[in-house]
Design a protein around this motif. Structure first.
Motif, PDB file in Angstrom:
ATOM      1  N   CYS A 295       0.760  -1.201  -0.040  1.00 13.47           N
ATOM      2  CA  CYS A 295      -0.065   0.006   0.089  1.00 13.47           C
ATOM      3  C   CYS A 295       0.806   1.168  -0.006  1.00 13.47           C
ATOM      4  O   CYS A 295       0.566   2.121  -0.774  1.00 13.47           O
ATOM      5  N   ARG A 353      -2.496  -5.163  -0.783  1.00 11.18           N
ATOM      6  CA  ARG A 353      -3.508  -5.486  -1.389  1.00 11.18           C
ATOM      7  C   ARG A 353      -3.013  -7.002  -1.979  1.00 11.18           C
ATOM      8  O   ARG A 353      -2.114  -6.973  -2.598  1.00 11.18           O
ATOM      9  N   CYS A 418      -3.003   1.538  -2.658  1.00  7.03           N
ATOM     10  CA  CYS A 418      -4.190   0.883  -2.297  1.00  7.03           C
ATOM     11  C   CYS A 418      -5.394   1.912  -2.374  1.00  7.03           C
ATOM     12  O   CYS A 418      -6.304   1.544  -1.878  1.00  7.03           O
ATOM     13  N   MET A 419      -5.288   3.133  -2.746  1.00  4.49           N
ATOM     14  CA  MET A 419      -6.223   4.189  -2.737  1.00  4.49           C
ATOM     15  C   MET A 419      -7.447   3.695  -3.774  1.00  4.49           C
ATOM     16  O   MET A 419      -7.273   3.028  -4.542  1.00  4.49           O
ATOM     17  N   ASP A 420      -8.614   4.364  -3.484  1.00  4.08           N
ATOM     18  CA  ASP A 420      -9.660   4.389  -4.151  1.00  4.08           C
ATOM     19  C   ASP A 420      -9.459   5.229  -5.473  1.00  4.08           C
ATOM     20  O   ASP A 420      -9.469   6.119  -5.405  1.00  4.08           O
ATOM     21  N   PHE A 421      -9.069   4.574  -6.709  1.00  2.05           N
ATOM     22  CA  PHE A 421      -8.764   5.122  -7.831  1.00  2.05           C
ATOM     23  C   PHE A 421     -10.197   5.757  -8.689  1.00  2.05           C
ATOM     24  O   PHE A 421      -9.863   6.064 -10.047  1.00  2.05           O
ATOM     25  N   ALA A 422     -11.398   5.567  -8.053  1.00  2.00           N
ATOM     26  CA  ALA A 422     -12.370   5.891  -8.816  1.00  2.00           C
ATOM     27  C   ALA A 422     -12.333   7.436  -8.765  1.00  2.00           C
ATOM     28  O   ALA A 422     -11.733   8.165  -8.167  1.00  2.00           O
ATOM     29  N   ARG A 425     -13.796   9.774  -6.241  1.00  3.37           N
ATOM     30  CA  ARG A 425     -13.058   9.816  -5.135  1.00  3.37           C
ATOM     31  C   ARG A 425     -11.784  10.421  -5.025  1.00  3.37           C
ATOM     32  O   ARG A 425     -11.279  11.365  -4.173  1.00  3.37           O
ATOM     33  N   HIS A 429      -9.801  14.379  -3.192  1.00  4.59           N
ATOM     34  CA  HIS A 429      -8.702  14.383  -2.253  1.00  4.59           C
ATOM     35  C   HIS A 429      -8.006  15.767  -2.372  1.00  4.59           C
ATOM     36  O   HIS A 429      -8.054  16.568  -3.206  1.00  4.59           O
ATOM     37  N   THR A 467      -2.955   4.608 -14.298  1.00  3.87           N
ATOM     38  CA  THR A 467      -3.686   3.476 -14.049  1.00  3.87           C
ATOM     39  C   THR A 467      -4.256   2.828 -15.102  1.00  3.87           C
ATOM     40  O   THR A 467      -4.364   3.603 -15.985  1.00  3.87           O
ATOM     41  N   ASN A 469      -7.430   0.448 -16.551  1.00  2.14           N
ATOM     42  CA  ASN A 469      -8.677   0.404 -16.291  1.00  2.14           C
ATOM     43  C   ASN A 469      -9.418  -0.550 -17.250  1.00  2.14           C
ATOM     44  O   ASN A 469      -9.164  -0.317 -18.511  1.00  2.14           O
ATOM     45  N   LYS A 474     -11.559  -3.436 -11.190  1.00  3.45           N
ATOM     46  CA  LYS A 474     -10.936  -2.214 -10.374  1.00  3.45           C
ATOM     47  C   LYS A 474      -9.665  -2.001 -11.116  1.00  3.45           C
ATOM     48  O   LYS A 474      -9.173  -2.588 -11.777  1.00  3.45           O
TER      49      LYS A 474
END
Length: 501
Positions: A295, A353, A418-422, A425, A429, A467, A469, A474
């Motif tokens: 993480c 994760r 490990c953050m939420d990459f949506a 969200r 930040h 990222t 996708n 995820k």
């Protein structure tokens, strides 16, 4: 005053119907006055009847659990006429439609043998979850142990046990209502201590879906049965789930295939251990793949054990990493243990994760290339150009470039794989700066993808994530990149120079 005697051979819900308004008293085994069981009550207790006040019944008397034994009912009519009294050994809501539906609830347990504690958690009931309370029947397994088909049978066995152990000091029933107070009158508590001299315990938790049990005996097996108590249907009880637990050691947390789980590396109770079982598929799997995401980007190492022997050990994992294990067989069980790579990483190496699969690709996760480095191609006063290796995944894929401001004079690494990459969200930040997503270029898998980030501030530092996708699933991050913008720059934006790679 008229007396009716009713003898029950089995513990069951009981409904008594009156044709006229009456005053009544009800005694159990000539000692306990159970009249209040039909009075309106709050919380996880006996359900309300139809009385207008203590001792007055306008139509029916309901006992959610009438125990095996003799009941003496004394009634006196409040008006003239023929009085008819009818008893039914069933709950008035026994035809509730959801009782015949399949209801799956998983019970999870965690052993703390040194502290003699067992933590029990379960899923909330899908049947009127807003009105469902829970009671947990805990039975230490012995030669005389039996499963209980209903909650009433469990209450009867529990009260008989209490009477047996209290007979020498206070008789079979110390107090008029103590038999029923054993279960109904105890308020829910986060932790409940179990009497080591008793084999059967009933713990009602209210609307809570977890309970800590203390005082369990090591090297013993326990049967846990979960019952639901419907608060809006006169405390109609129904069985929800059951599980058997052997309280001899701490059970590792079971991992699920194809799920990206967030796991603890250490904790107050020592090194965390996780287990998984090789699935029995057709054809049988030839290998297992693991995806690890430390993480905080800290260095960790992982050990795979089988029958207490180390079968694989990988260290220096500080970025998203794939591990492939060959030579497996269906049904084999492995243990997985994570540790900081060295003492300096102990503070940062807290979580990881993990995803595992016996298939070539993870179903809901994109495939990252072998080299996940993000390259700083060119950084100027207000812009930077980055590049990364294209994903070998042949499924429909997109990339997102995310930029965060790095606080000034911050010597700490802010990486968080490990953050939420949506997108929703990310934009919330506090250090969010920029995000742009686009489809994968229709080129060969060995080509570089490039992106130019504009409108950056001279003198600032930025943390960049890339990222990959899938349309469903995820996202997975590449290795992070930190760029530092020069504070004093010559404006060369108009003097484009050819770049060679």
């Amino acid at each position: 005053m008229i007396r009716f005697v009713l003898k029950l051979n089995n513990s069951t819900p009981l409904t008594i119907l009156f044709s006229l308004p009456v005053a009544r008293q009800l005694y159990y085994n000539q000692t306990a006055n159970v009249l209040r069981l039909a009075s309106p009550a709050k919380g996880l207790g006996p359900g309300p009847g139809s009385g207008s006040g203590p001792g007055i019944a306008m139509g029916r008397l309901i006992l959610p659990c009438a125990l095996r034994g003799q009941y003496d009912l004394f009634v006196q009519a409040r008006q003239g006429g023929a009085l008819k009294v009818e008893t039914q050994a069933k709950h008035p809501h026994h035809t509730w439609p959801l009782l015949n539906h399949t209801h799956r609830i998983a019970i999870r347990t965690q052993n703390r043998v040194r502290k003699r504690q067992l933590i029990v958690k379960w899923e909330r009931s899908k049947f009127d979850y807003h009105a469902m309370h829970y009671c947990l029947v805990v039975q230490r397994i012995s030669s005389s142990s039996n499963d209980f088909a209903s909650f009433c049978e469990a209450i009867y066995a529990y009260t008989r046990q209490q009477q047996t152990h209290s007979r020498t000091s206070a008789g079979p029933c110390s107090g008029a209502n103590s038999i029923f107070d054993l279960v109904w009158s105890r308020p829910p508590k986060r932790a409940r201590h179990l009497n080591p001299r008793h084999n059967l315990h009933i713990v009602c938790t209210g609307a809570r879906t977890q309970q800590q049990l203390r005082g369990l005996q090591p090297n013993s097996s326990y049967k846990l049965q979960l019952f639901g108590v419907h608060q809006r249907l006169q405390n109609l009880t129904l069985p929800l789930a059951s599980v058997q637990v052997h309280f001899n050691r701490t059970h590792p947390t079971a991992l699920r295939e194809q799920a990206l789980s967030l796991l603890k590396i250490g904790g107050l109770h020592g090194v965390q251990v996780y287990s998984f079982k090789v699935p029995a598929t057709t054809p049988p799997p030839r290998f297992m793949r693991y995806l690890l995401l430390p993480c905080a980007g800290s260095e960790i190492r992982v050990k795979l054990l089988r029958h207490h022997e180390v079968v694989a050990k990988v260290g220096n994992i500080y970025l998203p990493t794939y591990i492939k294990q060959e030579g497996i067989k269906p049904g084999q069980r492995y243990l997985m243990r994570f540790e900081p790579n060295n003492e300096d990483e102990a503070l940062r190496a807290q979580k990881v994760r993990l995803a595992l699969s016996s298939e070539p690709l993870f179903r809901d996760l994109p495939e990252l290339p072998e080299n996940i480095t993000v390259f700083d191609v060119r950084t100027r006063c207000t812009s930077t150009t980055i590049a990364w290796n294209s994903s070998p995944d042949e499924r429909a894929l997109s990339y997102c470039v995310i930029v965060f401001n790095l606080p000034q004079r911050s010597g700490m690494d802010s990486t968080n794989y490990c953050m939420d990459f949506a997108a929703l969200r990310i934009t919330q930040h506090k250090n969010f700066k920029y995000i742009r997503c686009r489809e994968k270029l229709p080129s060969a898998s060995d080509k570089l993808e490039m992106e130019t980030i504009m409108s950056l501030t001279p003198g600032d530092s930025y943390l960049i994530y890339v990222t990959a996708n899938l349309s469903m699933g995820k996202p997975l991050p590449y290795q992070t990149l930190t760029v530092h913008m020069g504070s004093q720059c010559v404006d060369l934006e108009s003097q484009e120079q050819p770049e060679y790679y």
